[in-house]
Structure formats: structure tokens, C-alpha cells
Design an enzyme around this catalytic site. Structure first.
Site, PDB file in Angstrom:
ATOM      1  N   ASP A 109       0.853  -1.179   0.000  1.00 34.99           N
ATOM      2  CA  ASP A 109       0.000   0.000   0.000  1.00 34.99           C
ATOM      3  C   ASP A 109       0.898   1.242   0.000  1.00 34.99           C
ATOM      4  OD1 ASP A 109      -3.116   0.564   0.489  1.00 34.99           O
ATOM      5  OD2 ASP A 109      -1.982   2.044   1.624  1.00 34.99           O
TER       6      ASP A 109
ATOM      7  N   TYR B 216      -2.327  10.906   1.572  1.00 33.48           N
ATOM      8  CA  TYR B 216      -2.825  10.782   0.202  1.00 33.48           C
ATOM      9  C   TYR B 216      -2.754  12.130  -0.516  1.00 33.48           C
ATOM     10  CZ  TYR B 216      -4.677   6.059   0.855  1.00 33.48           C
ATOM     11  OH  TYR B 216      -4.804   4.709   1.064  1.00 33.48           O
TER      12      TYR B 216
ATOM     13  N   HIS C  77      -4.949  -8.034   0.478  1.00 30.54           N
ATOM     14  CA  HIS C  77      -4.173  -6.814   0.672  1.00 30.54           C
ATOM     15  C   HIS C  77      -3.383  -6.808   1.982  1.00 30.54           C
ATOM     16  CE1 HIS C  77      -3.198  -2.649  -0.155  1.00 30.54           C
ATOM     17  NE2 HIS C  77      -3.616  -2.291   1.052  1.00 30.54           N
TER      18      HIS C  77
END
Length: 388
Positions: free
Chosen positions: A175, A304, A364
Site C-alpha cells: 500500500d 494521500y 491486501h
């Protein structure tokens, strides 16, 4: 560097309990299941369990068994776990989590990684494990400043490993942690011996001719990437553009925080009907609880924003590479991740790719879902470096 223990005030736990006792629930479209988001009935039951059965104090005690520290780097307070191996020749391994991640993901892999002899493995596979918490996340707390993108975090990790006295080490991540690990490999090639990833995003090339020899599996993975872009990436686009707006709801409402994170444990994992098909319920709630108790929903979302490519319409464009590493790279592919990579594309964005493993299960959160496979692949990658 200062020793750190988790000691949440009881007043904070009482406040969480009161908020969970007085939730105002929304309605929903009958029969929608998970198609429109987290179902109300599921979340009601999970919130009730969180309030009445989940034992934070027991989890806190378990987490405090790990040696934890904090140190200030570049103005940020960095929390990290540092578990040294009993094996004197162990390899330092720096693990970087992503969103919505935490060091809690790695509880089941720390023992086998640091002391394989005690877990029926080869002591030559031992690691010293370092797991920092990303700035703005959890016990690293809000940074209080702009500019903390993946490059700045990589430089902080470089400094952290230097302070710990590690001259050669592996960088491992998934990630947002994969971006930090790849950046770290580029800025610290004298000390990073290899970069191992259990996630990689591979976008199709612009030349249509390169799509002519795709296998059936490749086509399926392109479909998974398209679904992620069109349906599963709302969090990315929202947090990459308006993280402050998201912060109000998530910081004020524990059930909002719960739904926002639990959805990812359902959609990005090897689960069929509920997240608990793939991940332990208490571990999942521990991660949610840390975000809540540290009030870092908003500050974690800022990463982000800081790392998005604002020259492109797609905030994920910055994940595309290429990544000009000089050291070997390895990738473990778990089929139920959000968008598993395609090897022929991966070889273009990772020119030093030397290790590739395809697993038949897992998603994930690999260390949480399939700890044995995760450990196995990190060890195999490290062994491959010894042969070079």
C-alpha cells in the site's frame, strides 16, 4: 529515542463507549448487501461487539509486550516497534504499513521473522524487525505540518535506520508502504540491500500492441484494476483531494470511523461474505480503535493529499513508476488484493525485479491474512540476495 508504552486514559475508553451506545443509524436500500457500502445489520452487530465484548485493555497489554519507542525526526514524532533477533547474524528488516494499516497487522509474523529457530525454521532466516508507524498515523500522531509525502517519510526512515546503527537492511512494504519502500531504495542505495513488496500496481502500457499477448489471468487482473479505479477507489480520490472534510466525520463518530475502515477489510481481502472471513475480528477492531483513540483519521488521510500526482486526473497515477532501483526487488502476489500486478508490466516498472511469487490465497493485508506465506516469501527473497 524513548521507550514507549500504550496507556490510554480510561476517560477516553468511557467516551468511546458512550458514543457507541448512542449511535444514530441511517436507513439503507433493502437487499443491497455490500454493493452500496457496509450493511447496517452487519455494522450494528459489530459496533455492539466493539462496545460490549472487545477488550481494549487486553489488546493494549498484548501490544505492550512488543518493545516500542518514539523518536523525533524532521520535526515529527515517530513511533516504532523494534524487535531484535537472538541470532547475531540476523538481517535488519524495515516494514512499512499502509492505509488503513498499523503495526498491529504484523503481530503474527514478528516471532517467526525474528526467531525462526523457535518456530521450527532455519536460524539463518532470522531478521531484526523494525516497524515504524507512518507520520500522521496512530501513535506517531499528527505531524502538525504540511509536506509529509512518501519521499519525506523515506528520508525519515533512512535517518531512523542510521540511528539504530543498521548499515545494510531490507525494505518491505505494501500500500502506501510500497511507495515509501521504493523511494527508500532510490535515496539510500548504499544501505538498502533489497526491496520486497506484497503489493504492486501495474497499469497497462499505452501501446495497444503490448496487450496482444495477455493471458486469461492477465485480462482478469486488468478487470480488477478497472473495478478498483471505477468502484473501490473512492477513499483514495476523496482523501487525496479533501482530507480535511473527511476528518470531521471520522474524528467525531466512532461508527463512521468503523465503517470507513472495515469496508476495506471486506473489499481488499480474501473474504466472501464478511471481513472476518479473512481477518481476525479483534485485530481489525484494534486497528480501528487505534485510529479512533489517537484521532488520526484526518492526519493519516493527509498522506494521500501530499503524495497525489496533481498533474494527472487520476490521483493513483503516482503509483505507476517506473522505479529505477539499483538493488534487487521482489514481489509477492496475493490474488485477492485490490488489483494484483501483471508480471510483464511489473518488469517494466521494476527493472531490477528478481523475485516473483504467486500465491493462491490472501489479499491486501497479507501479514494479517496469511502470516505463514508472508514470512515464507520475505525469507525466500532474502535468501535469493545471498546468492547474488
Amino acid at each position: 529515542m524513548r521507550a514507549f508504552r500504550i496507556e490510554i486514559p480510561q476517560a477516553d475508553l468511557d467516551d468511546l463507549n458512550r458514543r457507541l451506545e448512542h449511535i444514530r443509524w441511517p436507513d439503507e436500500v433493502p437487499g443491497a448487501g455490500w454493493a452500496r457500502g457496509v450493511p447496517v445489520d452487519y455494522l450494528k452487530e459489530l459496533a455492539q461487539y466493539w462496545r460490549t465484548e472487545f477488550d481494549w485493555r487486553a489488546m493494549e497489554s498484548r501490544l505492550n509486550e512488543l518493545p516500542q519507542f518514539t523518536t523525533e525526526i524532521d520535526g515529527a514524532n515517530v513511533h516504532f516497534v523494534h524487535v531484535t533477533s537472538p541470532e547475531p547474524d540476523a538481517t535488519p528488516l524495515l516494514i512499512t504499513h499502509g492505509w488503513p494499516g498499523s503495526f498491529v497487522e504484523f503481530l503474527d509474523v514478528i516471532g517467526p521473522l525474528t526467531d525462526p529457530r523457535a518456530h521450527g525454521g532455519d536460524p539463518a532466516d532470522a531478521f531484526h524487525v523494525i516497524i515504524p508507524t507512518l507520520p500522521g498515523f496512530g501513535f506517531s500522531g499528527p505531524t502538525g505540518a504540511a509536506g509529509w509525502d512518501v519521499g519525506r517519510i523515506a528520508r525519515a526512515w533512512q535517518e531512523l535506520m542510521a540511528r539504530l546503527g543498521y548499515d545494510r537492511y531490507l525494505a518491505q512494504g505494501s500500500d502506501l508502504g510500497l511507495l515509501v519502500s521504493l523511494e527508500l531504495g532510490q535515496i539510500d542505495p548504499e544501505h538498502v540491500a533489497g526491496v520486497h513488496l506484497n503489493m504492486l500496481v501495474t497499469f497497462p502500457p499505452e501501446d495497444p500492441a503490448e496487450l496482444g499477448e495477455l493471458t486469461e489471468q492477465d485480462v482478469q487482473r486488468l478487470g480488477q484494476l478497472m473495478r478498483f479505479d471505477q468502484e473501490l477507489s473512492g477513499h483514495l480520490k476523496l482523501q487525496a483531494t479533501r482530507p480535511q472534510t473527511v476528518a470531521y466525520a471520522l474524528t467525531d463518530s466512532p461508527v463512521g470511523q468503523l465503517a470507513w475502515l472495515v469496508e476495506k477489510f471486506k473489499e481488499w481481502t480474501d473474504s466472501e461474505s464478511v471481513p472476518e472471513d479473512a481477518v481476525d475480528r479483534d485485530r481489525m477492531l484494534a486497528i480501528v480503535t487505534i485510529y479512533w483513540l489517537t484521532a488520526t483519521a484526518g492526519s493519516s488521510a493527509q498522506l494521500y493529499y501530499e503524495s497525489a500526482d496533481r498533474t494527472a486526473q487520476n490521483p493513483a497515477a503516482g503509483w505507476a513508476g517506473p522505479w529505477p532501483l539499483t538493488m534487487p526487488a521482489g514481489v509477492a502476489v496475493f490474488p485477492h488484493d485490490m488489483a494484483p500486478p501483471i508480471r510483464r508490466f511489473a518488469e517494466k516498472v521494476l527493472p531490477t525485479l528478481s523475485h516473483w511469487t504467486e500465491f493462491d490465497r490472501g489479499g491486501h493485508f497479507a501479514a494479517l491474512e496469511q502470516p505463514d506465506l508472508y514470512v515464507q516469501d520475505v525469507q525466500a527473497f532474502n535468501r535469493s540476495l545471498d546468492k547474488r
